[in-house]
Design an enzyme around this catalytic site. Structure first.
Site, PDB file in Angstrom:
ATOM      1  N   HIS A 123      43.107  15.148  29.387  1.00 23.41           N
ATOM      2  CA  HIS A 123      42.796  15.915  28.184  1.00 23.41           C
ATOM      3  C   HIS A 123      41.346  15.672  27.762  1.00 23.41           C
ATOM      4  O   HIS A 123      40.884  14.542  27.758  1.00 23.41           O
ATOM      5  CB  HIS A 123      43.727  15.534  27.029  1.00 23.41           C
ATOM      6  CG  HIS A 123      45.162  15.910  27.256  1.00 23.41           C
ATOM      7  ND1 HIS A 123      46.003  15.176  28.080  1.00 23.41           N
ATOM      8  CD2 HIS A 123      45.896  16.943  26.791  1.00 23.41           C
ATOM      9  CE1 HIS A 123      47.205  15.749  28.095  1.00 23.41           C
ATOM     10  NE2 HIS A 123      47.162  16.814  27.317  1.00 23.41           N
ATOM     11  N   ASP A 150      43.150  19.646  29.607  1.00 26.19           N
ATOM     12  CA  ASP A 150      43.800  20.504  28.615  1.00 26.19           C
ATOM     13  C   ASP A 150      43.201  20.308  27.226  1.00 26.19           C
ATOM     14  O   ASP A 150      42.611  19.266  26.925  1.00 26.19           O
ATOM     15  CB  ASP A 150      45.296  20.200  28.537  1.00 26.19           C
ATOM     16  CG  ASP A 150      46.030  20.546  29.825  1.00 26.19           C
ATOM     17  OD1 ASP A 150      45.461  21.312  30.631  1.00 26.19           O
ATOM     18  OD2 ASP A 150      47.160  20.060  30.008  1.00 26.19           O
TER      19      ASP A 150
END
Length: 767
Positions: free
Chosen positions: A236, A84
């Site tokens: 992430h 992400d």
């Protein structure tokens, strides 16, 4: 005397409006694209009264398209890594490096604003076999946004992906969400809405919590699925320091591979779970999508460039402000201490007679007070006043003649502009010390005496006096009063110390006739004839100084329109003068010194700083609206405090009362923006090569309204003092050489003469 007026063409107004619109739009786009976000934390579920059981107990891939609700899991021993908040130019390549080393592909849920800025990274992911999903454009808390804004977040991200890869994505991951078990009554409507828009919503099975940087071991433990179950594992690649994520990934992948796990993308994993079923279907792209994608990318890139330029200019404005403040405090303070010392003397008292030249065009409102103040000066050498009526149509000359003052003469000429009138006056003057005065200016009784004392130094060719605003009742005039004290008089102290005075004010200035002859008189080449002449004197080696004790009171424009017209001429004329004397940058001697010291100083502090100063206010508004107001307000207050301190110092040095400074905050907000627009218009006029015509300012005759005492009556018999020796120096000659002046005087008795003055062409009619 007059100011320039020029009708601004409609095309230029439209162009200015377009520029301002582009600037405002760029800042808004930048603010939208730069929305601050935080990495996805683990969110606890709220009430789940509306969430179907098949979602709460189902898999991480939720399909609500077509009004139905289905959820899917990955097969056993299958892991789909999802990342992400990227792409990030620092961390995404490092994540990809680890993936390629272990021959693994992943699904990257990208933030649209980052995709637009780094499309090459996203294109490289697709070329390497990775998958792209939508993670909104600015990473907002979606449940706090209206529906149209949520749809915009999705569609703008799709366009960014189209721009980078040429394809769309059917996968969506909502910011600040974790597993399907965390879907609650707040999140569920968002999932349903995503389905209606054609998206599959992707959640997670595990939670690495790498966003909190808990350590490599903790990240691996959180990412590891229980038993042999398949899992979507979130990490992430953007949103902060991802060093722990990269290190954990490098250990996690081989560890799971040794346990028999295979790594794949979300779409490939779902295809393995549902063989023969095409669940993930990306929407096709067309020419319209590509054009919109290009427009979006261009807008964001342009906004980035504009904002980056504004930041650089903002820093430049801050540095120039600080440099000017330091220079003013050090040099202006030194100037005041030196000139006010008990031992300071220019030399022996100057007792030479003085000729005062007053060019006048329709000055009936203030000419009588001006002439009376000049003729009544207490200079012991005597004063003659020559009023040059430049084709007035309001009876200005008749008013002066009716005063019948013994030391005042009137010269009538056809209208030819202020430089021509000044040159005529100098040709008619009987004395070698020349004072030039605007027709709306009132002198204090001792002003001329103080003004000519610097001529005791033979190197001094001209002297600038201390101009005061006489009409201070309106707020516009008070703003100008502050500007005169801070921006003009304080600066003149600085320029005096540096020996690069750029302007002797038209309201009160004194010259040696010899110095004026050396530069060829007052030139018609620019609209700022005073600045042009002063620069020429500096280049010719004459010293130009400031005498603060010689005070004159002028009538400042009382309306914004009149102020605009006046400053438009000043600004444009200054630009013309700088351009005219640009060759001094390459000269040697005094001209080269002025070019390499004076011109850059004037360009930086007289043009660049006023142009850049409004950026402080622009960034204030931008910061208040889109960033932290505490830091923004603090920075603006610091800059304002510096300006207040400068104002206090300037007013103290000029012996002015501080109470008028209460209008300073409003001056920063309104007046500075007006001056900014004037400079922009002047710059545009200069770049287009347009010329301005002259226009008369409205006067009310209030120049002496704030003068400290009434003007005394003129003496009937001027004192006669022997002339002193003059400085031997530069060669003489020019527009009004002594022989020409004698011819003009000789012809004055006859009523009409022809003489070469000003531009060398115009005949004079003298009465």
């Amino acid at each position: 005397m007059t100011v320039a007026r020029r009708r601004v063409p409609l095309g230029r107004l439209i162009f200015g409006g377009i520029v301002l619109s582009v600037l405002a739009g760029a800042l808004l786009v930048e603010a939208y694209a730069n929305a601050e976000f935080h990495p996805d934390p683990t969110v606890r579920a709220g009430q789940r009264t509306k969430v179907p059981a098949e979602v709460i107990g189902g898999g991480p891939i939720i399909d609500t398209r077509g009004g139905t609700v289905r959820s899917y899991r990955l097969p056993e021993r299958t892991i789909a890594l999802i990342f992400d908040d990227g792409p990030d130019p620092q961390w995404t390549p490092k994540v990809v490096e680890v993936l390629r080393r272990h021959h693994v592909n992943a699904t990257f849920f990208v933030v649209g604003s980052q995709v637009v800025r780094h499309p090459e990274i996203v294109a490289g992911l697709v070329q390497g076999g990775d998958e792209i999903g939508v993670h909104t454009f600015t990473h907002p808390q979606l449940d706090r946004l209206p529906r149209w804004r949520r749809e915009l977040e999705y569609s703008q991200t799709q366009l960014a992906v189209v721009h980078a890869t040429g394809t769309k994505s059917a996968l969506l991951r909502l910011p600040y969400t974790s597993s399907a078990r965390a879907v609650d009554d707040t999140t569920w409507p968002l999932v349903q809405e995503a389905g209606r828009l054609g998206y599959l919503t992707v959640m997670a099975d595990t939670d690495s919590r790498d966003w909190s940087r808990p350590g490599v071991d903790a990240i691996i433990a959180g990412a590891t699925p229980p038993g042999d179950s398949g899992a979507i594992v979130p990490m992430h690649d953007g949103g902060g320091d991802r060093a722990q994520t990269v290190a954990a990934l490098d250990r996690f992948i081989p560890a799971m591979q040794r346990r028999g796990y295979t790594f794949t993308t979300v779409s490939e994993g779902l295809a393995r779970a549902l063989p023969g079923q095409a669940v993930v279907v990306d929407a096709p792209t067309g020419a319209v999508d590509r054009r919109r994608a290009f427009a979006l990318a261009t807008a964001v890139v342009l906004a980035d460039w504009v904002t980056a330029a504004l930041r650089v200019l903002f820093v430049a404005a801050g540095l120039l402000t600080i440099a000017r403040t330091v220079a003013l405090f050090v040099l202006a303070g030194r100037h005041a201490r030196r000139r006010r010392a008990a031992s300071w003397r220019w030399g022996p008292p100057v007792m030479l007679p003085v000729s005062v030249i007053v060019p006048a065009y329709n000055e009936k409102e203030g000419i009588e007070a001006a002439v009376r103040s000049l003729a009544g000066g207490d200079h012991p050498g005597g004063i003659e006043v020559v009023v040059v009526d430049d084709g007035s149509t309001d009876g200005t000359a008749a008013l002066v003649e009716a005063m019948r003052l013994p030391n005042v003469r009137v010269v009538r000429i056809a209208n030819g502009g202020k430089p021509n009138a000044l040159n005529v006056g100098v040709a008619m003057a009987r004395h070698d010390l020349i004072v030039m005065v605007d027709g709306d200016t009132v002198f204090e009784r001792d002003a001329i005496r103080h003004l000519v004392q610097p001529f005791a130094d033979p190197s001094v060719g001209a002297v600038a006096g201390n101009v005061k605003v006489g009409n201070r009742r309106s707020i516009v005039a008070r703003w100008q009063h502050i500007e005169y004290v801070i921006g003009f008089n304080l600066d003149r102290r600085l320029y005096d110390i540096m020996r690069c005075m750029p302007t002797i004010p038209g309201a009160i200035g004194a010259f040696r006739r010899e110095a004026l002859q050396h530069i060829g008189g007052i030139s018609h080449d620019t609209l700022a004839e005073d600045t042009d002449a002063t620069m020429a004197l500096c280049r010719a080696g004459w010293r130009v100084v400031y005498e603060e004790r010689a005070r004159a009171w002028t009538e400042a424009p009382a309306t914004l329109r009149q102020l605009w017209l006046q400053r438009y001429r000043w600004s444009y004329g200054t630009m013309q003068a700088i351009w005219k004397h640009r060759r001094s940058l390459l000269d040697r001697g005094p001209s080269g010194r002025f070019g390499r010291v004076g011109l850059p100083f004037i360009a930086c502090f007289g043009l660049a700083l006023p142009l850049l100063a409004p950026l402080i206010d622009v960034m204030l508004v931008y910061g208040l609206c889109f960033t932290g107001w505490q830091v923004t307000t603090g920075a603006w207050l610091v800059m304002f405090a510096v300006q207040v301190l400068t104002a206090v110092v300037a007013f103290r040095l000029d012996r002015e009362k501080l109470r008028v400074l209460w209008v300073l905050p409003l001056q920063q907000i309104v007046y500075r923006q007006l001056m900014y627009l004037v400079l922009l218009q002047s710059l545009g006029t200069a770049l287009t090569g347009a010329r301005l015509r002259w226009h008369k300012l409205h006067r009310a005759g209030t120049a002496a309204a704030a003068a400290p005492r009434p003007v005394a009556a003129p003496p009937l018999v001027p004192a006669v003092v022997p002339a002193q020796g003059r400085r031997p120096g530069p060669p003489t000659g020019g527009a009004f050489a002594p022989a020409q002046a004698a011819a003009v005087r000789a012809g004055s008795a006859a009523g009409t003469v022809s003489a070469v003055t000003g531009d060398g062409r115009k005949p004079l009619t003298i009465r």
